[in-house]
Design an enzyme around this catalytic site. Structure first.
Site, PDB file in Angstrom:
ATOM      1  N   CYS A  93       0.836  -1.200   0.000  1.00  0.00           N
ATOM      2  CA  CYS A  93       0.000   0.000   0.000  1.00  0.00           C
ATOM      3  C   CYS A  93       0.874   1.255   0.000  1.00  0.00           C
ATOM      4  O   CYS A  93       1.538   1.547  -0.985  1.00  0.00           O
ATOM      5  CB  CYS A  93      -0.972  -0.063   1.186  1.00  0.00           C
ATOM      6  SG  CYS A  93      -2.321   1.111   1.065  1.00  0.00           S
ATOM      7  N   HIS A 181      -3.826  -5.404   0.471  1.00  0.00           N
ATOM      8  CA  HIS A 181      -3.298  -5.837   1.775  1.00  0.00           C
ATOM      9  C   HIS A 181      -3.229  -7.358   1.838  1.00  0.00           C
ATOM     10  O   HIS A 181      -4.223  -8.000   2.142  1.00  0.00           O
ATOM     11  CB  HIS A 181      -4.189  -5.300   2.893  1.00  0.00           C
ATOM     12  CG  HIS A 181      -4.058  -3.833   3.076  1.00  0.00           C
ATOM     13  ND1 HIS A 181      -3.049  -3.267   3.825  1.00  0.00           N
ATOM     14  CD2 HIS A 181      -4.764  -2.803   2.569  1.00  0.00           C
ATOM     15  CE1 HIS A 181      -3.153  -1.957   3.780  1.00  0.00           C
ATOM     16  NE2 HIS A 181      -4.186  -1.643   3.020  1.00  0.00           N
ATOM     17  N   GLU A 183      -2.014  -9.095   4.038  1.00  0.00           N
ATOM     18  CA  GLU A 183      -2.008  -9.580   5.424  1.00  0.00           C
ATOM     19  C   GLU A 183      -3.391  -9.885   5.984  1.00  0.00           C
ATOM     20  O   GLU A 183      -3.505 -10.500   7.027  1.00  0.00           O
ATOM     21  CB  GLU A 183      -1.274  -8.573   6.328  1.00  0.00           C
ATOM     22  CG  GLU A 183      -1.966  -7.226   6.542  1.00  0.00           C
ATOM     23  CD  GLU A 183      -1.681  -6.202   5.428  1.00  0.00           C
ATOM     24  OE1 GLU A 183      -1.323  -6.616   4.310  1.00  0.00           O
ATOM     25  OE2 GLU A 183      -1.842  -4.995   5.681  1.00  0.00           O
ATOM     26  N   SER A 235      -3.768 -14.550  37.154  1.00  0.00           N
ATOM     27  CA  SER A 235      -5.146 -14.061  37.224  1.00  0.00           C
ATOM     28  C   SER A 235      -6.140 -15.150  36.860  1.00  0.00           C
ATOM     29  O   SER A 235      -7.316 -15.065  37.168  1.00  0.00           O
ATOM     30  CB  SER A 235      -5.319 -12.909  36.230  1.00  0.00           C
ATOM     31  OG  SER A 235      -5.170 -13.416  34.908  1.00  0.00           O
ATOM     32  N   GLY A 236      -5.651 -16.173  36.176  1.00  0.00           N
ATOM     33  CA  GLY A 236      -6.558 -17.173  35.623  1.00  0.00           C
ATOM     34  C   GLY A 236      -6.713 -16.977  34.126  1.00  0.00           C
ATOM     35  O   GLY A 236      -7.245 -17.821  33.430  1.00  0.00           O
ATOM     36  N   VAL A 238      -5.181 -16.317  30.156  1.00  0.00           N
ATOM     37  CA  VAL A 238      -4.258 -17.114  29.349  1.00  0.00           C
ATOM     38  C   VAL A 238      -2.798 -16.692  29.565  1.00  0.00           C
ATOM     39  O   VAL A 238      -1.932 -17.527  29.831  1.00  0.00           O
ATOM     40  CB  VAL A 238      -4.555 -16.930  27.832  1.00  0.00           C
ATOM     41  CG1 VAL A 238      -3.731 -17.899  27.010  1.00  0.00           C
ATOM     42  CG2 VAL A 238      -6.029 -17.085  27.558  1.00  0.00           C
ATOM     43  N   ASP A 239      -2.543 -15.388  29.470  1.00  0.00           N
ATOM     44  CA  ASP A 239      -1.150 -14.931  29.424  1.00  0.00           C
ATOM     45  C   ASP A 239      -0.379 -15.256  30.699  1.00  0.00           C
ATOM     46  O   ASP A 239       0.736 -15.766  30.650  1.00  0.00           O
ATOM     47  CB  ASP A 239      -1.089 -13.422  29.143  1.00  0.00           C
ATOM     48  CG  ASP A 239      -1.972 -13.015  27.978  1.00  0.00           C
ATOM     49  OD1 ASP A 239      -2.412 -13.917  27.234  1.00  0.00           O
ATOM     50  OD2 ASP A 239      -2.239 -11.811  27.819  1.00  0.00           O
ATOM     51  N   SER A 240      -0.988 -14.947  31.843  1.00  0.00           N
ATOM     52  CA  SER A 240      -0.249 -15.199  33.081  1.00  0.00           C
ATOM     53  C   SER A 240      -0.118 -16.698  33.346  1.00  0.00           C
ATOM     54  O   SER A 240       0.872 -17.149  33.916  1.00  0.00           O
ATOM     55  CB  SER A 240      -0.883 -14.468  34.268  1.00  0.00           C
ATOM     56  OG  SER A 240      -2.227 -14.847  34.438  1.00  0.00           O
TER      57      SER A 240
END
Ligand code: XMP
Length: 638
Positions: A93, A181, A183, A235-236, A238-240
């Protein structure tokens, strides 16, 4: 004599397995990064004005799109020799326009914008577009176009309808440009374009796999941690959780201090499930049930002590009490661990998108504030100031983090959890003491009646408020319900939900109410509601039913978030309340739309949720479905 040393240092910096993505500020920049990584090639995102000396060490360069015109005063700067850097370049683009312009072609403003999916005629012989067939659908979002090509370039793709240049190349110099685009999903063969660029043109190999990356992450954790201990607050989410199991893969158990606080607003049995899942994955997780402390907690606002959490009806007070109490509870728990400041590091599950683009642009400011609360104990603050933080997932996108979690043995319910606010169900219970009615109600009802009612569809003002975003500001305004005589036409319901808040500023959210048609006008009675255990378990029960059905119908991935809300309108049944199902489809969490019943969520699935909640949860008068986009309504109701 110094020469060879300098050469050696250079050699070590060579990044022949990596692609540089030069960021011109495109909203899709992050997506380019993800697509390349999905093809197992490493990427680095750099500013457009990165000097050639650095760029020439990469295997290839991708220049992103951008919001500007080439001629704009604030157009991003670049190295003037960028296009003679000597490694293959793909301009997307804005990137393509820049390439054509700099090398001597012309770019002009078109008569009209081209936005949306268009058919592109393809030169199947071209290196970049081989394998795409002779025509393919691509996503365009532009006004400016390349008009005359720079010397050496040829057109390899053309927009069929307009004849505009859609793709160009100068294969001898390794320069390629696409106006579309590649992507995004709406470009049907976008992945193939990247595949061709990376593997045919840059001659890369797909080495950047999750296995090698996991091994590298583990090695890095081991090196950084050394003799220290690591604290991780779970925290419960996903990331942590993934962060915790990754630490476990890298370090001996006794070095990891993992803490989960149940504030009393988790989903049904959620803390127990988190505890079980992480314990099964080998983490020594300390879980504290602090619900009583939270219900009875107060805080100080503007120098004055607030009411208790279980007595307040004010959304911002709820958030503040919960945030502050979280800090106090965590601080005590950490003290019990006996951790010494100078012997501990803090691990956080920060992901790559949090670091690309300034986080504040993506995440809602509300979410940011609350997240800060949660990570803002004195110890955490000191550790952050001292740089004693490790973020082993900073190189991962959410989907990669999920794959890693699965590899490391986390169960799929945990890995596929939808984002959940820090204050949990507390902000999904609309608290009230008196019906919310205002002197403007009669005027509002008049507009609803004259503009948004027929015999078939009634629009009814409900006596409570929810949070929204109107203009740039937060609003806290009335709720409107649509109801119908016979089964609703959902596209019409959604269209009305868009129009009502435009016509009536005092309404920021519109829901559809299942069941018998409501009276035209207003409902005026509520059931007094606070954050008390009976009310919380009522919502936990309804939320659990909705989530069970979402899992069974395999909708957890398709619907970004599905908050279930308890609200105090009694619908004429003394002591009863309403439940609202709020579906939300978004990629950026800044804006989004509700799922259209019959399209994004099958009707029978929705009807099953409604029937089961009414039949199984005591004290629920009606179930509603939130029809509002964000803006004007936020994802959460408070
Ligand atoms: P809204 O409701 O503003 O939310 O559209 C945007 C996103 O942020 C989440 N959210 C929170 N996350 N603590 C969090 O960690 C919070 O207090 C909080 N409030 C909202 C919300 O669920 C959505 O994903």
């Amino acid at each position: 004599m110094a020469e060879p040393v300098a050469k050696k240092q250079k050699a070590e910096e060579v990044k022949t397995d990596t692609v540089a993505i030069l960021d011109c500020g495109a909203q899709y920049g992050k997506v380019i990064d993800r697509r390349v990584r999905e093809l197992n090639v490493n990427t680095e995102i750099l500013p457009l004005n990165t000097p050639n000396e650095k760029l020439r060490q990469y295997a290839g360069i991708i220049i992103s799109g951008g919001p500007q015109c080439l001629s704009a005063d604030d157009a991003p700067e670049y190295d003037k020799n960028l296009f003679s850097v000597g490694v293959p370049i793909l301009g997307i683009c804005y990137g393509m326009q820049l390439m054509n312009h700099v090398l001597g072609g012309t770019v002009e403003e078109g008569k009209a914008r081209e936005d949306g999916q268009f058919v592109m005629t393809v030169d199947p012989e071209s290196k970049l577009l081989q394998g795409l067939g002779t025509e393919t659908e691509v996503l365009l979002t532009h006004r400016d176009s390349c008009v005359n090509l720079a010397p050496g370039f040829k057109m390899i793709g053309k927009v069929q309808a307009s004849g505009n240049i859609a793709a160009i190349s100068d294969e001898s110099r390794g320069l390629y440009g696409v106006q579309f685009h590649p992507e995004v999903d709406l470009t049907v063969h976008g992945v193939k374009v990247f595949h061709n660029f990376l593997f045919q043109i840059c001659n890369l190999t797909a080495k950047f796999t999750l296995d090698t990356r996991r091994a590298q992450a583990i090695e890095e954790i081991q090196k950084t941690v050394g003799e220290s201990n690591v604290l991780v607050l779970v925290s419960g989410g996903v990331d942590s959780s993934v962060c915790a199991v990754l630490l476990k893969a890298a370090l001996p158990q006794e070095k990891i201090y993992a803490l989960h606080v149940d504030q009393g607003f988790m989903r049904l049995n959620e803390s127990a499930r988190v505890h079980e899942a992480l314990t099964a994955a080998g983490i020594h997780l300390k879980t504290i049930n602090a619900s009583q402390t939270f219900y009875n907690a107060r805080t100080i606002i503007d120098g004055k002590e607030t009411e208790k959490l279980c007595e307040t009806i004010r959304p911002e007070v709820k958030r503040k009490i919960i945030g502050d109490t979280f800090i106090r509870v965590t601080e005590e728990a950490v003290k019990e661990f006996g951790l010494q400041f100078d012997q501990v590091l803090l691990a956080q599950g920060t992901l790559r998108p949090d670091l690309i683009e300034s986080a504040s642009k993506i995440a809602s400011s509300v979410a940011n504030v609350i997240k800060t609360h949660h990570n803002d104990t004195q110890l955490v603050r000191d550790l952050r100031d001292a740089g004693r933080i490790i973020e082993p997932l900073r190189d991962y996108h959410k989907d990669e983090c999920r794959s890693l979690g699965t590899q490391l043995g986390l169960p799929s319910e945990l890995v596929w959890r939808q984002p959940f606010p820090g204050p949990g169900l507390a902000i999904r219970i609309i608290c009230i003491e008196e019906p919310f009615v205002t002197p403007e109600d009669p005027a509002i009802m008049e507009v609803l009646k004259s503009k948004f009612s027929t015999e078939e569809v009634h629009s009814t003002l409900l006596p409570c408020r929810t949070v929204g975003v109107q203009g740039d500001a937060r609003s806290y305004s009335s709720l409107c319900a649509l109801s119908t005589k016979s089964a609703p036409d959902w596209p019409t319901m959604l269209a009305m939900a868009k129009e009502i808040p435009k016509a009536v500023k005092a309404i920021n959210r519109v829901v559809y109410c299942f069941g018998e048609q409501l009276p035209q006008g207003a409902l005026t009675t509520v059931t007094p509601t606070h954050l008390t255990p009976d009310v919380i378990s009522q919502l936990q029960h309804a939320d659990d039913i909705v989530n069970q059905i979402l899992y069974e119908a395999n909708l957890i991935k398709a619907l970004s978030q599905v908050p279930v809300i308890l609200f105090p309108v009694d619908f004429g049944q003394t002591g009863a309340r309403g439940i609202c199902i709020r579906t939300f489809i978004t990629h950026d969490f800044m804006t989004g739309v509700p799922a259209l019943p019959g399209k994004h969520i099958p009707l029978d699935v929705l009807e099953k949720m409604v029937a089961r909640v009414v039949a199984e949860v005591p004290g629920i008068a009606r179930v509603c479905y939130d029809l509002t986009c964000k803006p004007p309504a936020t994802t959460e109701w408070e």
